[in-house]
Design a protein around this motif. Structure first.
Motif, short mmCIF file in Angstrom:
data_model
loop_
_atom_site.label_atom_id
_atom_site.label_comp_id
_atom_site.label_asym_id
_atom_site.label_seq_id
_atom_site.Cartn_x
_atom_site.Cartn_y
_atom_site.Cartn_z
N GLN A 82 25.64 25.80 20.17
CA GLN A 82 26.26 25.36 18.92
C GLN A 82 27.68 24.84 19.10
N THR A 83 28.42 25.42 20.06
CA THR A 83 29.84 25.07 20.20
C THR A 83 30.18 24.36 21.50
N GLY A 84 29.28 24.41 22.48
CA GLY A 84 29.58 23.83 23.79
C GLY A 84 30.35 24.77 24.69
N GLN A 85 30.70 25.95 24.19
CA GLN A 85 31.41 26.94 24.99
C GLN A 85 30.78 28.31 24.77
N VAL A 86 30.71 29.10 25.85
CA VAL A 86 30.03 30.38 25.75
C VAL A 86 30.96 31.47 25.21
N TYR A 87 32.29 31.28 25.35
CA TYR A 87 33.22 32.31 24.92
C TYR A 87 33.84 31.98 23.58
N THR A 88 34.12 33.01 22.79
CA THR A 88 34.76 32.84 21.50
C THR A 88 36.27 32.78 21.69
N ALA A 89 36.98 32.49 20.60
CA ALA A 89 38.43 32.38 20.65
C ALA A 89 39.04 33.66 21.19
N GLY A 90 39.96 33.52 22.16
CA GLY A 90 40.64 34.67 22.74
C GLY A 90 39.93 35.25 23.96
N GLU A 91 38.71 34.80 24.23
CA GLU A 91 37.96 35.28 25.39
C GLU A 91 38.05 34.28 26.54
N TYR A 92 38.04 34.79 27.76
CA TYR A 92 37.91 33.92 28.92
C TYR A 92 37.40 34.77 30.08
N ALA A 93 36.93 34.10 31.13
CA ALA A 93 36.37 34.82 32.27
C ALA A 93 37.06 34.38 33.55
N GLU A 94 37.19 35.32 34.48
CA GLU A 94 37.61 35.01 35.84
C GLU A 94 36.40 35.16 36.74
N ILE A 95 36.10 34.13 37.53
CA ILE A 95 34.98 34.18 38.46
C ILE A 95 35.51 34.76 39.77
N VAL A 96 35.02 35.94 40.13
CA VAL A 96 35.53 36.62 41.31
C VAL A 96 34.59 36.49 42.50
N GLY A 97 33.44 35.87 42.30
CA GLY A 97 32.51 35.67 43.40
C GLY A 97 31.42 34.69 43.04
N ARG A 123 26.62 35.11 40.92
CA ARG A 123 27.95 34.88 40.34
C ARG A 123 28.45 36.20 39.76
N HIS A 124 29.71 36.49 40.04
CA HIS A 124 30.33 37.72 39.54
C HIS A 124 31.56 37.33 38.74
N ARG A 125 31.65 37.84 37.52
CA ARG A 125 32.77 37.48 36.66
C ARG A 125 33.34 38.73 35.97
N VAL A 126 34.60 38.61 35.54
CA VAL A 126 35.22 39.61 34.68
C VAL A 126 35.67 38.88 33.41
N THR A 127 35.29 39.41 32.26
CA THR A 127 35.63 38.80 30.97
C THR A 127 36.81 39.51 30.35
N PHE A 128 37.73 38.75 29.78
CA PHE A 128 38.96 39.29 29.20
C PHE A 128 39.08 38.88 27.74
N GLU A 129 39.74 39.74 26.96
CA GLU A 129 40.31 39.39 25.66
C GLU A 129 41.81 39.50 25.83
N GLY A 130 42.50 38.38 25.86
CA GLY A 130 43.92 38.42 26.18
C GLY A 130 44.08 38.91 27.61
N GLU A 131 44.82 40.02 27.79
CA GLU A 131 45.04 40.59 29.11
C GLU A 131 44.12 41.77 29.40
N VAL A 132 43.25 42.09 28.47
CA VAL A 132 42.41 43.29 28.58
C VAL A 132 41.02 42.94 29.10
N PRO A 133 40.59 43.50 30.24
CA PRO A 133 39.21 43.26 30.70
C PRO A 133 38.22 43.99 29.79
N THR A 134 37.25 43.26 29.29
CA THR A 134 36.29 43.84 28.35
C THR A 134 34.90 43.99 28.94
N ALA A 135 34.63 43.32 30.06
CA ALA A 135 33.30 43.42 30.68
C ALA A 135 33.35 42.82 32.07
N THR A 136 32.40 43.22 32.90
CA THR A 136 32.16 42.56 34.18
C THR A 136 30.66 42.37 34.31
#
Length: 243
Positions: free
Chosen positions: A87-102, A127-140
């Motif tokens: 629907q939006t072309g992006q998988v993350y909502t506002a304020g979310e982002y992911a770091e790909i660590v592998g 693929r291994h990622r960590v998802t953040f809200e701002g500076e807080v990791p919320t999931a891996t």
């Protein structure tokens, strides 16, 4: 079978929050507006809002009405993330982002081989990622794909974010549209690696969600394991208990 009206209303509002159309602090339409929009009784709207409150997505304030909670605790399934990407072309909502660590090819362990319908030891992309809200990791999370899928979708092996989401990207590159998903949930203690990634003090409980996406022919497209800190989110399911 169509969902009950209150569930349809809750699902519509939940989807708007997940997609970022309704942000923290935004006021929901009034009960009267929702009653008129959905042509239902006020009791149906009240029940829908109760579901969203139980899920931690909204709160009701005297004189203000129902608003989206600050840092709403979203328990998004892989299916919900996929719909957001479409629907939006992006998988993350506002304020979310992911770091790909592998992102690499490696032999499939038994669990992954079983999920993807291949032989143990066959090469798979992980693929291994960590998802953040701002500076807080919320999931891996860890996602696995067969060598065939990885060959058609080379960005899976790059340590860069796939903004449209890996499942949507795989669909676009292979033409294999996700048709069915199967999810499992459990709770357990975090491993040492998970404690470090999620910045938790051990011992700490985490929730584990496992997901397999299948195409229309029933062939696995992807296998994912996601880990979230215990207590960060809640999920409510309602279902018939009569035959």
């Amino acid at each position: 079978m169509a969902l009950p009206k209150y569930d349809q209303i809750a699902g519509d509002i939940r989807g708007r929050i997940v997609r970022g159309e309704l942000k923290a602090g935004d006021t929901l339409p009034s009960e009267r507006e929702l009653t008129e929009r959905w042509s239902v009784a006020r009791a149906t709207v009240v029940r829908a809002l109760d579901v969203l409150r139980q899920e931690g997505l909204i709160e009701t304030r005297q004189g203000t009405g129902s608003i989206v909670r600050e840092r709403a605790l979203l328990a998004r399934t892989a299916g919900e993330r996929y719909r957001t990407a479409v629907q939006t072309g992006q998988v993350y909502t506002a304020g979310e982002y992911a770091e790909i660590v592998g992102a690499e090819m490696l032999p499939a362990p038994e669990e992954v081989a079983t999920a993807l319908g291949i032989a143990v030891g066959d090469q798979v992309a992980r693929r291994h990622r960590v998802t953040f809200e701002g500076e807080v990791p919320t999931a891996t999370s860890w996602s696995w794909f067969t060598a065939e899928v990885a060959g058609a979708a080379p960005r899976l092996l790059q340590r860069e974010r796939v903004r449209e989401g890996t499942t949507r990207y795989v669909e676009m590159e292979t033409g294999r549209r996700p048709h069915t998903g199967r999810d499992w949930w459990t709770a357990r203690l975090a491993t040492e690696e998970e404690l470090e990634l999620l910045r938790l003090e051990g011992p700490a409980a985490v929730s584990e969600a496992r997901h397999v996406a299948y195409d229309a022919e029933g062939r696995p497209l992807a296998y994912e394991v996601g880990i979230s800190p215990g207590g960060r989110w809640t999920r409510t399911d309602e279902y018939a208990m009569n035959d």
